[in-house]
Scaffold this motif. Structure first.
Motif, PDB file in Angstrom:
ATOM      1  N   MET A 104       0.828  -1.202   0.000  1.00  0.00           N
ATOM      2  CA  MET A 104       0.000   0.000   0.000  1.00  0.00           C
ATOM      3  C   MET A 104       0.870   1.263   0.000  1.00  0.00           C
ATOM      4  N   LEU A 105       1.960   1.241   0.771  1.00  0.00           N
ATOM      5  CA  LEU A 105       2.858   2.391   0.788  1.00  0.00           C
ATOM      6  C   LEU A 105       3.518   2.588  -0.571  1.00  0.00           C
ATOM      7  N   ARG A 106       3.926   1.498  -1.188  1.00  0.00           N
ATOM      8  CA  ARG A 106       4.535   1.594  -2.512  1.00  0.00           C
ATOM      9  C   ARG A 106       3.546   2.195  -3.509  1.00  0.00           C
TER      10      ARG A 106
ATOM     11  N   VAL B  82       5.750   3.871  -6.546  1.00  0.00           N
ATOM     12  CA  VAL B  82       6.960   3.112  -6.823  1.00  0.00           C
ATOM     13  C   VAL B  82       6.580   1.638  -6.937  1.00  0.00           C
ATOM     14  N   THR B  83       7.171   0.946  -7.899  1.00  0.00           N
ATOM     15  CA  THR B  83       6.931  -0.492  -8.029  1.00  0.00           C
ATOM     16  C   THR B  83       8.169  -1.247  -7.571  1.00  0.00           C
ATOM     17  N   ARG B  84       8.047  -2.564  -7.467  1.00  0.00           N
ATOM     18  CA  ARG B  84       9.193  -3.394  -7.100  1.00  0.00           C
ATOM     19  C   ARG B  84      10.268  -3.337  -8.181  1.00  0.00           C
ATOM     20  N   LEU B  85       9.857  -3.109  -9.412  1.00  0.00           N
ATOM     21  CA  LEU B  85      10.818  -3.033 -10.510  1.00  0.00           C
ATOM     22  C   LEU B  85      11.723  -1.803 -10.407  1.00  0.00           C
TER      23      LEU B  85
ATOM     24  N   LYS C  96      13.212  -0.927  -7.790  1.00  0.00           N
ATOM     25  CA  LYS C  96      14.277  -1.337  -6.856  1.00  0.00           C
ATOM     26  C   LYS C  96      14.560  -0.284  -5.788  1.00  0.00           C
ATOM     27  N   VAL C  97      13.508   0.211  -5.186  1.00  0.00           N
ATOM     28  CA  VAL C  97      13.628   1.141  -4.065  1.00  0.00           C
ATOM     29  C   VAL C  97      13.421   0.330  -2.789  1.00  0.00           C
ATOM     30  N   ARG C  98      14.323   0.473  -1.838  1.00  0.00           N
ATOM     31  CA  ARG C  98      14.256  -0.318  -0.605  1.00  0.00           C
ATOM     32  C   ARG C  98      13.055   0.089   0.260  1.00  0.00           C
ATOM     33  N   ASN C  99      12.556  -0.898   1.010  1.00  0.00           N
ATOM     34  CA  ASN C  99      11.425  -0.663   1.898  1.00  0.00           C
ATOM     35  C   ASN C  99      11.756   0.379   2.969  1.00  0.00           C
TER      36      ASN C  99
ATOM     37  N   SER D 118      10.392   7.831   4.154  1.00  0.00           N
ATOM     38  CA  SER D 118       9.811   9.007   3.506  1.00  0.00           C
ATOM     39  C   SER D 118       8.381   9.266   3.987  1.00  0.00           C
ATOM     40  N   TYR D 119       7.669   8.209   4.359  1.00  0.00           N
ATOM     41  CA  TYR D 119       6.312   8.380   4.878  1.00  0.00           C
ATOM     42  C   TYR D 119       6.263   8.376   6.402  1.00  0.00           C
ATOM     43  N   LYS D 120       7.430   8.205   7.042  1.00  0.00           N
ATOM     44  CA  LYS D 120       7.532   8.204   8.493  1.00  0.00           C
ATOM     45  C   LYS D 120       6.598   7.174   9.140  1.00  0.00           C
ATOM     46  N   VAL D 121       6.776   5.931   8.723  1.00  0.00           N
ATOM     47  CA  VAL D 121       5.980   4.824   9.246  1.00  0.00           C
ATOM     48  C   VAL D 121       6.916   3.855   9.952  1.00  0.00           C
ATOM     49  N   ALA D 122       6.541   3.420  11.156  1.00  0.00           N
ATOM     50  CA  ALA D 122       7.357   2.476  11.918  1.00  0.00           C
ATOM     51  C   ALA D 122       7.294   1.098  11.268  1.00  0.00           C
ATOM     52  N   PRO D 123       8.308   0.277  11.486  1.00  0.00           N
ATOM     53  CA  PRO D 123       8.276  -1.090  10.955  1.00  0.00           C
ATOM     54  C   PRO D 123       7.089  -1.870  11.516  1.00  0.00           C
ATOM     55  N   ILE D 124       6.548  -2.758  10.710  1.00  0.00           N
ATOM     56  CA  ILE D 124       5.343  -3.503  11.087  1.00  0.00           C
ATOM     57  C   ILE D 124       5.587  -4.376  12.307  1.00  0.00           C
ATOM     58  N   ALA D 125       6.801  -4.894  12.468  1.00  0.00           N
ATOM     59  CA  ALA D 125       7.107  -5.736  13.627  1.00  0.00           C
ATOM     60  C   ALA D 125       6.956  -4.945  14.927  1.00  0.00           C
ATOM     61  N   ASP D 126       7.364  -3.687  14.921  1.00  0.00           N
ATOM     62  CA  ASP D 126       7.225  -2.849  16.117  1.00  0.00           C
ATOM     63  C   ASP D 126       5.759  -2.570  16.424  1.00  0.00           C
ATOM     64  N   LYS D 127       4.981  -2.343  15.384  1.00  0.00           N
ATOM     65  CA  LYS D 127       3.555  -2.070  15.596  1.00  0.00           C
ATOM     66  C   LYS D 127       2.817  -3.308  16.105  1.00  0.00           C
ATOM     67  N   VAL D 128       3.187  -4.488  15.614  1.00  0.00           N
ATOM     68  CA  VAL D 128       2.564  -5.728  16.086  1.00  0.00           C
ATOM     69  C   VAL D 128       2.919  -5.966  17.549  1.00  0.00           C
ATOM     70  N   LYS D 129       4.173  -5.717  17.893  1.00  0.00           N
ATOM     71  CA  LYS D 129       4.618  -5.874  19.278  1.00  0.00           C
ATOM     72  C   LYS D 129       3.863  -4.912  20.195  1.00  0.00           C
ATOM     73  N   GLU D 130       3.697  -3.675  19.751  1.00  0.00           N
ATOM     74  CA  GLU D 130       2.943  -2.690  20.529  1.00  0.00           C
ATOM     75  C   GLU D 130       1.510  -3.155  20.756  1.00  0.00           C
ATOM     76  N   SER D 131       0.888  -3.685  19.723  1.00  0.00           N
ATOM     77  CA  SER D 131      -0.488  -4.160  19.835  1.00  0.00           C
ATOM     78  C   SER D 131      -0.584  -5.340  20.796  1.00  0.00           C
TER      79      SER D 131
END
Length: 108
Positions: free
Chosen positions: A3-5, A10-13, A15-18, A24-37
């Motif tokens: 969704m962010l891409r 930007v597409t996977r083609l 070759k922009v890193r996650n 650029s969108y100032k979003v925390a990694p999903i693992a941190d958000k799952v841990k918080e939840s």
């Protein structure tokens, strides 16, 4: 990430890193958000009364497992998270402190 891409255009083609897209969108990694939840839910359950069904279910004994590596359970994951955050079960009763210590805001 998909969704962010899409939002960035930007597409996977491309070759922009996650990490770059998340930064650029100032979003925390999903693992941190799952841990918080998970920690938020644990605090909610532990503040319940002792005769509540969910709290009784947590007190049930574990079954003996077969050979091999033990499966990761919710309880073992919570124990690891508490250890990493240097928290204990008594901290859950003080709600403002618990929220302050477990909350992971998005980077700014």
């Amino acid at each position: 990430m998909k969704m962010l891409r899409w939002a960035v255009g930007v597409t996977r083609l491309d070759k922009v890193r996650n990490e770059h897209i998340r930064g650029s969108y100032k979003v925390a990694p999903i693992a941190d958000k799952v841990k918080e939840s998970r920690m938020r839910w644990y605090g909610h359950v532990m503040r319940r009364s002792d005769d509540h069904v969910v709290k009784k279910a947590l007190a049930l004994p574990d079954n003996n497992r077969g050979r091999g590596r033990p499966l990761a359970t919710w309880w073992s994951t919570i124990s690891r998270d508490l250890k990493q955050a240097q928290l204990n079960e008594e901290t859950t009763q003080d709600r403002p402190t618990w929220r302050m210590r477990t909350r992971r805001a998005d980077p700014k």
